[in-house]
Design a protein around this motif. Structure first.
Motif, PDB file in Angstrom:
ATOM      1  N   GLU A  57     138.154  54.240  -3.351  1.00 14.06           N
ATOM      2  CA  GLU A  57     138.998  55.224  -4.048  1.00 14.06           C
ATOM      3  C   GLU A  57     138.667  56.620  -3.533  1.00 14.06           C
ATOM      4  O   GLU A  57     137.528  57.077  -3.633  1.00 14.06           O
ATOM      5  CB  GLU A  57     138.748  55.118  -5.560  1.00 14.06           C
ATOM      6  CG  GLU A  57     139.849  55.728  -6.409  1.00 14.06           C
ATOM      7  CD  GLU A  57     139.909  57.232  -6.397  1.00 14.06           C
ATOM      8  OE1 GLU A  57     141.006  57.791  -6.321  1.00 14.06           O
ATOM      9  OE2 GLU A  57     138.829  57.868  -6.436  1.00 14.06           O
ATOM     10  N   MET A  58     139.673  57.316  -2.987  1.00 14.80           N
ATOM     11  CA  MET A  58     139.418  58.654  -2.419  1.00 14.80           C
ATOM     12  C   MET A  58     140.422  59.696  -2.917  1.00 14.80           C
ATOM     13  O   MET A  58     140.561  60.753  -2.313  1.00 14.80           O
ATOM     14  CB  MET A  58     139.469  58.584  -0.888  1.00 14.80           C
ATOM     15  CG  MET A  58     138.343  57.764  -0.293  1.00 14.80           C
ATOM     16  SD  MET A  58     138.473  57.598   1.499  1.00 14.80           S
ATOM     17  CE  MET A  58     139.803  56.416   1.663  1.00 14.80           C
ATOM     18  N   GLY A  59     141.133  59.368  -3.997  1.00 13.56           N
ATOM     19  CA  GLY A  59     142.074  60.325  -4.574  1.00 13.56           C
ATOM     20  C   GLY A  59     141.377  61.145  -5.642  1.00 13.56           C
ATOM     21  O   GLY A  59     140.993  62.307  -5.418  1.00 13.56           O
ATOM     22  N   TYR A  60     141.185  60.526  -6.805  1.00 14.47           N
ATOM     23  CA  TYR A  60     140.476  61.188  -7.904  1.00 14.47           C
ATOM     24  C   TYR A  60     139.088  61.654  -7.453  1.00 14.47           C
ATOM     25  O   TYR A  60     138.676  62.775  -7.751  1.00 14.47           O
ATOM     26  CB  TYR A  60     140.354  60.233  -9.101  1.00 14.47           C
ATOM     27  CG  TYR A  60     139.373  60.684 -10.133  1.00 14.47           C
ATOM     28  CD1 TYR A  60     139.663  61.766 -10.957  1.00 14.47           C
ATOM     29  CD2 TYR A  60     138.141  60.047 -10.277  1.00 14.47           C
ATOM     30  CE1 TYR A  60     138.752  62.199 -11.909  1.00 14.47           C
ATOM     31  CE2 TYR A  60     137.226  60.474 -11.228  1.00 14.47           C
ATOM     32  CZ  TYR A  60     137.543  61.546 -12.041  1.00 14.47           C
ATOM     33  OH  TYR A  60     136.636  61.977 -12.974  1.00 14.47           O
ATOM     34  N   SER A  61     138.383  60.789  -6.715  1.00 10.17           N
ATOM     35  CA  SER A  61     136.995  61.152  -6.360  1.00 10.17           C
ATOM     36  C   SER A  61     136.972  62.370  -5.419  1.00 10.17           C
ATOM     37  O   SER A  61     136.085  63.222  -5.518  1.00 10.17           O
ATOM     38  CB  SER A  61     136.241  59.969  -5.754  1.00 10.17           C
ATOM     39  OG  SER A  61     136.918  59.469  -4.647  1.00 10.17           O
TER      40      SER A  61
END
Ligand SMILES: Cc1cc2nc3c(=O)[nH]c(=O)nc-3n(C[C@H](O)[C@H](O)[C@H](O)COP(=O)(O)O)c2cc1C
Length: 211
Positions: A160-164
């Motif tokens: 996951e690299m959006g929110y994070s």
């Protein structure tokens, strides 16, 4: 009275998008709970968000080297001035609500361009002898993200690299309070998409009361 930037990075309408549908309900509930606050909508697909191209990099370099703004080319002037206006509007706000779909494990490119535009030394962070320090420690943020699969927990969490990504950038600005609403798993066969959306809307309405 607080100013809220409602930043959406989606080309469609709420009827066509899980993230926008939840964002819309959040903002309605927020407005109800905070009638005197100002909510400013920033639809990134309709805004002029200059990318960091040759005009921007050369314009900044000229200013750093002592040139006056008038000595920049017309294209350099207009992009540099627009980027200044974007970050000034960002810094003047008190709260940020980001809405985006997950695309290829991350955020849409227009949100990356906007994040670049708000990552400006002297505005959202500054360099010190001990390293960079965030300047927005009094602000708070929320990210509403929709994704086909589940990333908040389980085997996909590590990709996951959006929110994070957004969370790390905002922490870099000094923002410690970052909440999240995930509308996730709508493409998996385990739960009905409508139920996932309703659950996220209920969550959003709850968060709106105290955001
Ligand atoms: C270009 C594109 C890339 C996508 N990449 C992913 C992805 O990496 N992981 C995922 O779980 N879903 C992915 N999806 C599915 C969306 O995240 C999902 O449909 C989500 O509901 C999109 O948000 P929206 O409903 O607000 O449009 C992708 C969809 C599109 C159109």
């Amino acid at each position: 009275m607080a100013t809220v930037l409602y930043i959406t990075a989606h080309p469609l309408d709420p009827e066509e998008s899980f993230s926008l549908a939840v964002g819309k309900e959040f903002i309605e509930a927020y407005r109800e709970a905070n009638p005197t606050d100002e909510v400013v909508r920033l639809d990134l697909y309709k805004e002029n968000i200059p990318q960091f191209d040759a005009d921007v990099l050369r314009g900044w370099e000229k200013l750093r080297s002592g040139s006056s703004f008038d000595q920049l080319s017309e294209a350099e002037q207009s992009k540099v001035a627009r980027l200044d206006a974007i970050v000034d509007q960002y810094v003047a706000a008190d709260k940020y609500v980001y809405v985006s779909p997950m695309w290829n494990f991350s955020i849409p490119p227009v949100l990356k361009a906007y994040t670049d535009a708000t990552s400006i030394p002297g505005k959202t962070f500054k360099y010190t002898k001990d390293g960079p320090v965030g300047l927005l420690s009094s602000k708070k943020a929320l990210h509403i993200q929709a994704s086909g699969s589940v990333y908040s927990e389980g085997p996909l969490a590590e990709v996951e690299m959006g929110y994070s990504y957004l969370k790390k950038i905002l922490q870099f600005y000094g923002i410690q309070s970052m909440e999240a609403i995930f509308v996730e798993g709508t493409a998996s066969s385990e739960r009905a998409p409508a139920a996932i959306k309703e659950e996220a809307i209920a969550h959003a309405k709850e968060v709106a009361k105290s955001f």
